[in-house]
Motif scaffolding. Structure first.
Motif, mmCIF file in Angstrom:
data_model
loop_
_atom_site.group_PDB
_atom_site.id
_atom_site.type_symbol
_atom_site.label_atom_id
_atom_site.label_comp_id
_atom_site.label_asym_id
_atom_site.label_seq_id
_atom_site.Cartn_x
_atom_site.Cartn_y
_atom_site.Cartn_z
ATOM 1 N N MET A 26 0.863 -1.417 0.373
ATOM 2 C CA MET A 26 -0.051 -0.538 -0.125
ATOM 3 C C MET A 26 0.990 0.808 -0.273
ATOM 4 N N GLY A 27 1.731 1.149 0.828
ATOM 5 C CA GLY A 27 2.467 2.551 0.865
ATOM 6 C C GLY A 27 3.362 3.031 -0.489
ATOM 7 N N MET A 28 3.908 2.112 -0.939
ATOM 8 C CA MET A 28 3.941 2.108 -2.696
ATOM 9 C C MET A 28 2.915 3.079 -3.162
ATOM 10 N N SER A 29 2.105 3.240 -2.868
ATOM 11 C CA SER A 29 1.515 4.357 -3.980
ATOM 12 C C SER A 29 0.485 4.994 -2.696
ATOM 13 N N ASP A 30 0.514 5.044 -1.519
ATOM 14 C CA ASP A 30 -0.857 5.720 -1.102
ATOM 15 C C ASP A 30 -0.096 6.132 0.246
ATOM 16 N N PHE A 31 -1.251 6.691 1.156
ATOM 17 C CA PHE A 31 -0.918 7.087 3.018
ATOM 18 C C PHE A 31 -0.247 7.471 3.193
ATOM 19 N N ASP A 37 8.259 4.748 -7.754
ATOM 20 C CA ASP A 37 7.874 3.245 -8.480
ATOM 21 C C ASP A 37 9.321 3.196 -8.317
ATOM 22 N N GLU A 38 10.329 3.448 -9.599
ATOM 23 C CA GLU A 38 11.722 2.726 -9.461
ATOM 24 C C GLU A 38 12.666 2.261 -8.540
ATOM 25 N N VAL A 43 12.799 -3.046 -4.642
ATOM 26 C CA VAL A 43 11.608 -3.762 -2.871
ATOM 27 C C VAL A 43 10.986 -4.354 -4.093
ATOM 28 N N LEU A 44 10.059 -4.608 -4.268
ATOM 29 C CA LEU A 44 9.813 -5.668 -4.648
ATOM 30 C C LEU A 44 10.389 -7.314 -5.475
ATOM 31 N N LEU A 69 1.503 -0.485 -10.540
ATOM 32 C CA LEU A 69 2.687 -1.103 -10.284
ATOM 33 C C LEU A 69 3.515 -1.981 -9.673
ATOM 34 N N LEU A 70 2.479 -2.987 -9.647
ATOM 35 C CA LEU A 70 2.818 -4.624 -9.733
ATOM 36 C C LEU A 70 2.924 -5.235 -10.457
#
Length: 333
Positions: A26-31, A37-38, A43-44, A69-70
């Motif tokens: 979640m935290g990779m895109s919001d809140f 993104d890079e 991390v992924l 993103l995923l």
């Protein structure tokens, strides 16, 4: 392809095997403020390299952007990933919350939209993100079960559901996992929800297992957070609550140091020790933090340490609700 052997656990009564610690995306895109993104993609991929294969997303995270993103990681390494996503929290394009929707027609359309964003023909675990109190759970789970029959979903899950709702849902179709908040500072699931899950053979996936980062021990004030970080509105990060909760975080940190661990590792290891059916999904946007969290799966906690933790929690009860009032009205549905 990862050659790393990382501990695995099973969710539910089927063959859904996942890494003992997953990765909340979640935290990779919001809140939680701005993200890159890079960096998130690195991390992924590193997670998969070290054997963490359980990725958790939702259609509401970044209003679909987290699933997108995923997508490139899933395209390149699909066989390595157990992917979970969720539906039910409807947001407008500008991020404004609209409603919770559990209608069968919405279940079907939301799944198709998630698959398109993820670039997949199926997801491994599909959760109802919040319970729609206006739609019988039997109708919602019935529609989710149709997705399993259609091959679009492998396993079903619920999030923030009450014991009664869990029982009714499981009577319609097997439920593999319940996702809910569970950590050293959020233990209400232990009273009824966790026993219900265990009776029915349902795994528990704790989100925010580090208290939204608070239990990692580095945060001293909400003032350091980005202006658009939602924790600024979280009761536990406000005023006197923050001061009181810092006492708990400091105590956990001191105990962790005594045992050669970080506070995050101690908090995650405590959760893992609550039972083999528990798979926490801490989120991070840093490889160093990912490695730190991952190491918790091999951190042994003896009875004396667990007793010390229980004493700390009794001495330092958490202050404040885990959501503002509107959010609390949507949990345990």
């Amino acid at each position: 392809m990862s050659t790393t052997t990382y501990p695995r656990r099973h969710l539910g009564q089927g063959d859904l095997a996942v890494s003992a610690i997953g990765l909340g995306c979640m935290g990779m895109s919001d809140f939680y403020g701005a993200a890159e993104d890079e960096r998130s993609l690195a991390v992924l991929n590193h997670a998969l390299d070290i054997g963490i294969n359980f990725f958790d997303t939702a259609d509401m995270y970044g209003v679909g952007s987290n699933e997108r993103l995923l997508a490139p990681v899933l395209k390149a390494r699909r066989d390595e990933v157990v992917i979970a996503t969720k539906f039910g929290n409807v947001r407008a394009e500008d991020g404004t919350f609209v409603r919770v929707d559990g209608r069968p027609e919405y279940v079907r359309s939301a799944c198709d939209a998630s698959l398109l964003r993820l670039g997949l023909d199926h997801v491994d675990l599909y959760y109802q993100h919040r319970v729609d109190r206006t739609v019988p759970i039997e109708e919602t789970v019935g529609a989710m079960a149709e997705l399993v029959k259609a091959g679009k979903v492998r396993y079903l899950g619920l999030s923030e559901a009450s014991p009664a709702t869990i029982r009714r849902a499981a009577a319609v179709h097997p439920i593999a996992a319940l996702q809910t908040e569970y950590s050293l500072w959020t233990r209400d699931v232990e009273a009824e929800i966790l026993p219900t899950c265990r009776e029915l053979g349902i795994g528990l996936v704790p989100y925010s297992p580090l208290g939204r980062g608070f239990l990692a021990g580095a945060m001293r004030s909400a003032d350091v957070l980005d202006a658009n970080d939602w924790r600024r509105q979280n009761p536990r990060f406000q005023g006197d609550n923050m001061v009181r909760n810092l006492a708990l975080a400091d105590a956990v940190k001191a105990l962790a140091t005594q045992h050669g661990a970080t506070p995050a590792q101690l908090a995650l290891a405590w959760l893992l020790n609550r039972g083999p059916d528990i798979v926490p999904i801490p989120g991070t946007r840093q490889i160093a933090r990912l490695d730190e969290n991952a190491a918790a799966a091999t951190l042994g906690l003896d009875a004396a340490v667990l007793q010390q933790l229980d004493q700390l929690l009794a001495e330092h009860p958490v202050a404040g609700d885990r959501y503002p009032a509107a959010g609390m009205a949507m949990v345990n549905g």
